[in-house]
Design a protein around this motif. Sequence first.
Motif, short mmCIF file in Angstrom:
data_model
loop_
_atom_site.label_atom_id
_atom_site.label_comp_id
_atom_site.label_asym_id
_atom_site.label_seq_id
_atom_site.Cartn_x
_atom_site.Cartn_y
_atom_site.Cartn_z
N ASN A 8 0.82 -1.21 0.00
CA ASN A 8 0.00 0.00 0.00
C ASN A 8 0.85 1.26 0.00
OD1 ASN A 8 -2.25 -1.60 0.06
ND2 ASN A 8 -2.59 -1.40 2.26
N LYS A 9 1.97 1.22 0.73
CA LYS A 9 2.86 2.38 0.77
C LYS A 9 3.44 2.67 -0.61
CE LYS A 9 4.34 1.51 5.54
NZ LYS A 9 5.49 1.20 6.41
N VAL A 10 3.88 1.60 -1.31
CA VAL A 10 4.49 1.78 -2.64
C VAL A 10 3.46 2.30 -3.63
CG1 VAL A 10 5.61 0.58 -4.56
CG2 VAL A 10 6.25 0.04 -2.20
N ILE A 11 2.26 1.72 -3.62
CA ILE A 11 1.20 2.17 -4.53
C ILE A 11 0.82 3.62 -4.24
CG2 ILE A 11 -1.19 1.80 -5.22
CD1 ILE A 11 -0.77 -1.18 -4.73
N TYR A 12 0.71 3.94 -2.97
CA TYR A 12 0.37 5.30 -2.56
C TYR A 12 1.41 6.29 -3.08
CZ TYR A 12 -0.65 9.17 0.67
OH TYR A 12 -0.95 10.39 1.21
N THR A 13 2.69 5.97 -2.91
CA THR A 13 3.76 6.87 -3.36
C THR A 13 3.79 6.97 -4.87
OG1 THR A 13 5.06 6.23 -1.41
CG2 THR A 13 6.22 7.34 -3.19
N ALA A 14 3.53 5.87 -5.58
CA ALA A 14 3.53 5.90 -7.05
C ALA A 14 2.40 6.81 -7.57
CB ALA A 14 3.36 4.49 -7.60
N ILE A 15 1.24 6.75 -6.94
CA ILE A 15 0.13 7.62 -7.34
C ILE A 15 0.49 9.09 -7.12
CG2 ILE A 15 -2.26 8.27 -6.83
CD1 ILE A 15 -2.80 5.34 -6.17
N GLU A 16 1.17 9.36 -6.01
CA GLU A 16 1.60 10.73 -5.75
C GLU A 16 2.56 11.22 -6.83
OE1 GLU A 16 1.58 11.75 -1.06
OE2 GLU A 16 3.12 10.31 -1.69
N VAL A 17 3.48 10.37 -7.24
CA VAL A 17 4.45 10.76 -8.28
C VAL A 17 3.73 11.05 -9.59
CG1 VAL A 17 6.39 9.95 -9.66
CG2 VAL A 17 6.35 9.53 -7.19
N VAL A 18 2.76 10.21 -9.95
CA VAL A 18 2.00 10.43 -11.19
C VAL A 18 1.27 11.76 -11.14
CG1 VAL A 18 0.08 9.58 -12.58
CG2 VAL A 18 1.78 7.98 -11.70
N LEU A 19 0.65 12.08 -10.02
CA LEU A 19 -0.06 13.35 -9.90
C LEU A 19 0.90 14.53 -10.01
CD1 LEU A 19 -2.52 12.44 -6.99
CD2 LEU A 19 -3.06 12.69 -9.42
N ILE A 20 2.08 14.40 -9.42
CA ILE A 20 3.07 15.48 -9.51
C ILE A 20 3.53 15.68 -10.95
CG2 ILE A 20 5.39 16.19 -8.82
CD1 ILE A 20 4.93 14.83 -6.15
N LEU A 21 3.75 14.58 -11.68
CA LEU A 21 4.16 14.69 -13.07
C LEU A 21 3.08 15.33 -13.93
CD1 LEU A 21 5.98 11.26 -13.57
CD2 LEU A 21 7.01 13.52 -13.25
N ILE A 22 1.83 14.97 -13.68
CA ILE A 22 0.72 15.59 -14.43
C ILE A 22 0.69 17.09 -14.18
CG2 ILE A 22 -1.80 15.73 -14.58
CD1 ILE A 22 -1.90 12.73 -14.06
N THR A 23 0.83 17.47 -12.91
CA THR A 23 0.84 18.88 -12.58
C THR A 23 2.03 19.59 -13.21
OG1 THR A 23 -0.22 18.36 -10.47
CG2 THR A 23 0.78 20.53 -10.66
N GLY A 24 3.16 18.94 -13.25
CA GLY A 24 4.36 19.56 -13.79
C GLY A 24 4.31 19.77 -15.29
N PHE A 25 3.72 18.80 -16.02
CA PHE A 25 3.74 18.89 -17.48
C PHE A 25 2.56 19.67 -18.04
CE2 PHE A 25 6.56 15.16 -17.09
CZ PHE A 25 7.59 15.60 -17.90
N PHE A 26 1.44 19.71 -17.31
CA PHE A 26 0.24 20.34 -17.84
C PHE A 26 -0.24 21.53 -17.02
CE2 PHE A 26 0.02 15.81 -18.97
CZ PHE A 26 0.01 15.90 -20.35
N GLY A 27 0.54 21.93 -16.05
CA GLY A 27 0.09 22.97 -15.15
C GLY A 27 0.43 24.37 -15.58
N GLY A 28 1.14 24.57 -16.66
CA GLY A 28 1.46 25.91 -17.10
C GLY A 28 2.30 26.64 -16.08
#
Length: 401
Positions: free
Chosen positions: A68-88
């Motif tokens: 659960n910890k690994v999955i939780y951290t992976a989801i956080e990384v994906v959200l950060i990447l989305i924000t970084g590439f599409f957040g202007g």
Amino acid sequence: MTRPIQFNNHPFRFLLYLEWLLLGFSALMALMPSPSPRFSAMFPELTICSLAVFGLMGLRLPTYNKTNKVIYTAIEVVLILITGFFGGRSARLFPFLYLILVTRSCLIFQLPGRLTVTFSSFILFLLTLRQRIPTGRFSPVNQEKFRFFSFSLAVLFGLSLVFILLLMNAVLSERQSRDKLEAANEKLRQYALKIENQATLEERNRIAREIHDSLGHSLTALNLQLETALKLSKYDIPRAMTFLATAKELGSKALQDVRQSVSTMLSHPLQQQSLEQAINILAGDFQRSTGILPSCHVSIIFPLSMEISTPIYRIIQESFTNISKYAQATEVQLELTTTLETLKLIIQDNGKGFDLEQNTTGFGLQSMRDRTLALGGEFHIHSSDNAGCQIIVNIPLPRYK
């Protein structure tokens, strides 16, 4: 930890408030219109949704399952990447989300996991920074300025991650130490309460035994004398008066026993005297009550603490009491010796002895055994019918420097 970290049991509430402040600022920057299309958010709704999900995930951190910890951290990384590439424009702020990621990892992972997340955050930051390098040709001066700016930003961000990691490790270590100290204090308090209750129970049992053995016996004999005197008063006054005189003596003895018991409870045996002096007083009292002077050999090479000398005194006192009441002995020997490591006490008499299998449950013997075991020592008793009794106590002593 055995349950997830939530808002109601979060160890550091200020971290949540800081996260919400950074996330709110990022969302505001994504919503604000930009004069340049280059800095406008391509998908502001996706950016806001990612920031909202990232913030809500901080309200519940897994702590009990590695998967659960690994999955939780992976989801956080994906959200950060989305924000970084599409957040202007908010993409300028996305490194702060990595700081939040490292902070959360310190709350859910042990040190190896924290280091892994921190290193991965720095690598992802470098990859994202590389993606933001504009295409086209620049003058050598501008290229040098951009490289220097990128290098400075990378170093600053790396130092920030290291600072957050060290700070969280220090804060968590301090909190764990405080929690352990509180748990140890609670155990100590419970142990002290248990010892106090046990001491109170032992004292009650001792008083009950004193009443039964001394006062109860005297009052029973007194009652028999009075009943006999009452019967003889109808036809034999002289004999009745004799029984009344005996009853008076028994009443005086009962009163003396009560006063002696109260005096024993109120006074501390070793308040202003050494253990050797207290033993000599016990021997003198034993001689006055039985007519037998115990042979005492005491060799103490250094002063003993009250935590050791008081139980030893009580063991000797209880032994003398048992000998005077039950042993019918004519000789009593006491030997107390100490070395740098141990204390040894031997008390023996030539009385009638007793059967160990039938008398080991008595309060006196049990009290002596408990006092010895409480000091980490060994208690041995040797006795048989018409063969006297020998008590041996061995207690380890703390090392004196």
